[in-house]
Scaffold this motif. Structure first.
Motif, mmCIF file in Angstrom:
data_model
loop_
_atom_site.group_PDB
_atom_site.id
_atom_site.type_symbol
_atom_site.label_atom_id
_atom_site.label_comp_id
_atom_site.label_asym_id
_atom_site.label_seq_id
_atom_site.Cartn_x
_atom_site.Cartn_y
_atom_site.Cartn_z
ATOM 1 N N THR A 3 -24.122 59.619 -26.128
ATOM 2 C CA THR A 3 -24.369 58.300 -26.321
ATOM 3 C C THR A 3 -23.268 57.571 -26.805
ATOM 4 N N GLU A 4 -22.422 58.105 -27.798
ATOM 5 C CA GLU A 4 -21.373 57.688 -28.303
ATOM 6 C C GLU A 4 -20.040 57.477 -27.127
ATOM 7 N N LEU A 5 -20.152 58.377 -26.656
ATOM 8 C CA LEU A 5 -18.981 58.207 -25.484
ATOM 9 C C LEU A 5 -19.517 56.975 -24.467
ATOM 10 N N LEU A 6 -20.634 57.223 -23.958
ATOM 11 C CA LEU A 6 -21.020 55.907 -23.021
ATOM 12 C C LEU A 6 -20.803 54.744 -23.780
ATOM 13 N N ARG A 7 -21.344 54.309 -24.908
ATOM 14 C CA ARG A 7 -21.165 53.137 -25.685
ATOM 15 C C ARG A 7 -19.671 52.802 -25.678
ATOM 16 N N ARG A 8 -18.779 53.745 -25.944
ATOM 17 C CA ARG A 8 -17.220 53.366 -25.935
ATOM 18 C C ARG A 8 -16.955 52.940 -24.735
ATOM 19 N N LYS A 9 -17.247 53.596 -23.534
ATOM 20 C CA LYS A 9 -16.722 53.126 -22.092
ATOM 21 C C LYS A 9 -17.514 51.895 -21.835
ATOM 22 N N LEU A 10 -18.697 51.540 -22.228
ATOM 23 C CA LEU A 10 -19.358 50.387 -21.956
ATOM 24 C C LEU A 10 -18.900 49.290 -22.806
ATOM 25 N N ASP A 11 -18.439 49.516 -23.913
ATOM 26 C CA ASP A 11 -17.644 48.673 -24.823
ATOM 27 C C ASP A 11 -16.257 48.172 -24.319
ATOM 28 N N ARG A 12 -15.606 49.205 -23.703
ATOM 29 C CA ARG A 12 -14.320 48.855 -23.245
ATOM 30 C C ARG A 12 -14.493 48.217 -21.771
ATOM 31 N N ALA A 13 -15.288 48.570 -21.076
ATOM 32 C CA ALA A 13 -15.676 47.613 -19.676
ATOM 33 C C ALA A 13 -15.975 46.106 -20.215
ATOM 34 N N PHE A 14 -17.092 45.968 -21.080
ATOM 35 C CA PHE A 14 -17.452 44.677 -21.583
ATOM 36 C C PHE A 14 -16.021 43.977 -21.984
ATOM 37 N N ASP A 15 -15.369 44.566 -22.754
ATOM 38 C CA ASP A 15 -14.111 43.716 -23.207
ATOM 39 C C ASP A 15 -13.269 43.375 -22.018
ATOM 40 N N HIS A 16 -13.097 44.246 -20.934
ATOM 41 C CA HIS A 16 -12.439 43.853 -19.692
ATOM 42 C C HIS A 16 -12.828 42.702 -19.016
ATOM 43 N N LEU A 17 -14.314 42.561 -18.911
ATOM 44 C CA LEU A 17 -14.888 41.589 -18.465
ATOM 45 C C LEU A 17 -15.225 40.196 -19.178
ATOM 46 N N ASP A 18 -15.078 40.279 -20.469
ATOM 47 C CA ASP A 18 -15.081 39.236 -21.296
ATOM 48 C C ASP A 18 -13.567 38.569 -21.439
ATOM 49 N N ALA A 19 -13.250 37.881 -20.273
ATOM 50 C CA ALA A 19 -11.781 37.465 -20.224
ATOM 51 C C ALA A 19 -11.630 36.307 -21.224
ATOM 52 N N SER A 20 -12.441 35.518 -21.684
ATOM 53 C CA SER A 20 -12.352 34.618 -22.573
ATOM 54 C C SER A 20 -12.268 34.899 -23.835
ATOM 55 N N GLY A 21 -12.752 36.292 -24.129
ATOM 56 C CA GLY A 21 -12.938 36.791 -25.608
ATOM 57 C C GLY A 21 -13.819 36.094 -26.545
ATOM 58 N N ASN A 22 -14.909 35.461 -26.016
ATOM 59 C CA ASN A 22 -15.797 34.920 -26.717
ATOM 60 C C ASN A 22 -17.041 35.716 -27.288
ATOM 61 N N GLY A 23 -16.998 36.872 -26.850
ATOM 62 C CA GLY A 23 -17.937 38.094 -26.967
ATOM 63 C C GLY A 23 -19.302 37.842 -26.037
ATOM 64 N N LYS A 24 -19.117 37.020 -24.971
ATOM 65 C CA LYS A 24 -20.055 37.332 -24.138
ATOM 66 C C LYS A 24 -19.587 37.177 -22.694
ATOM 67 N N VAL A 25 -20.226 37.822 -21.683
ATOM 68 C CA VAL A 25 -19.683 37.803 -20.398
ATOM 69 C C VAL A 25 -20.474 36.818 -19.615
ATOM 70 N N GLU A 26 -19.659 35.812 -18.948
ATOM 71 C CA GLU A 26 -20.183 34.906 -18.256
ATOM 72 C C GLU A 26 -19.481 34.894 -16.965
ATOM 73 N N ARG A 27 -19.865 33.796 -15.936
ATOM 74 C CA ARG A 27 -19.745 33.924 -14.701
ATOM 75 C C ARG A 27 -18.142 33.572 -14.451
#
Length: 181
Positions: A3-27
């Motif tokens: 679970t921890e490994l998957l969480r770190r991978k998903l957090d990394r992916a979220f950070d890549h997608l959150d281009a604005s850096g505002n803590g949420k992924v938007e269109r």
């Protein structure tokens, strides 16, 4: 997978997608990431390759927002992302539908000579668009280049992306695809 490994991978992916850096992924984050890739590569968004990349990121947004934006606010929180992506990535068919078109479009864009192989400089450029350091990109190439040809086929790169999210063991080559965890 832990679970921890998957969480770190998903957090990394979220950070890549959150281009604005505002803590949420938007269109705009996804389309902005696509545009960043095109600008960094000098590709026009109206070219065939540019349109394919932007269409791939638009498709990812439509699929993710439909499935993950549970509060319907037009943004995906880190919690929504972790919960929903676990489901989306658990099936090969879902990966192929949601992520494969964009992954292929980006990999093909970086295959500058059209030989079906993303070489060291091309991989370094591609991964840097996702915030990966050149050293980490070189490490990824060393680990992923199984046939020691100093390059990764477009298909291998797409499969490495899939394995990054689905790999069960920490320390595999695919774990290094977007930098060390």
């Amino acid at each position: 997978m832990s679970t921890e490994l998957l969480r770190r991978k998903l957090d990394r992916a979220f950070d890549h997608l959150d281009a604005s850096g505002n803590g949420k992924v938007e269109r705009d984050d996804l389309l902005g990431l696509g545009a960043l890739i095109l600008v960094g590569f000098g590709e026009s968004p109206t070219s065939a390759a540019g349109s394919k990349v932007l269409h791939g990121f638009e498709s990812i947004w439509r699929a993710l927002s439909a499935e993950l934006d549970v509060d319907c606010e037009g943004a995906i929180s880190p919690e929504e992302f972790r919960t929903g992506m676990t489901s989306v990535l658990s099936e090969d068919e879902r990966f192929d539908t949601v992520f494969r078109p964009a992954a292929e479009a980006v990999a093909e864009l970086y295959d500058t000579d059209g030989d079906g192989v993303v070489g060291p400089a091309e991989l370094r450029g591609m991964l840097s668009a996702f915030g990966t350091s050149h050293d980490d990109a070189d490490t990824a190439l060393d680990l992923l280049d199984h046939d020691l040809e100093r390059g990764i086929s477009v298909g291998e790169l797409v499969e490495a992306t899939r394995a990054y999210y689905r790999g069960a063991d920490q320390g595999t080559a695919c774990d290094q695809s977007f930098g060390s965890l």
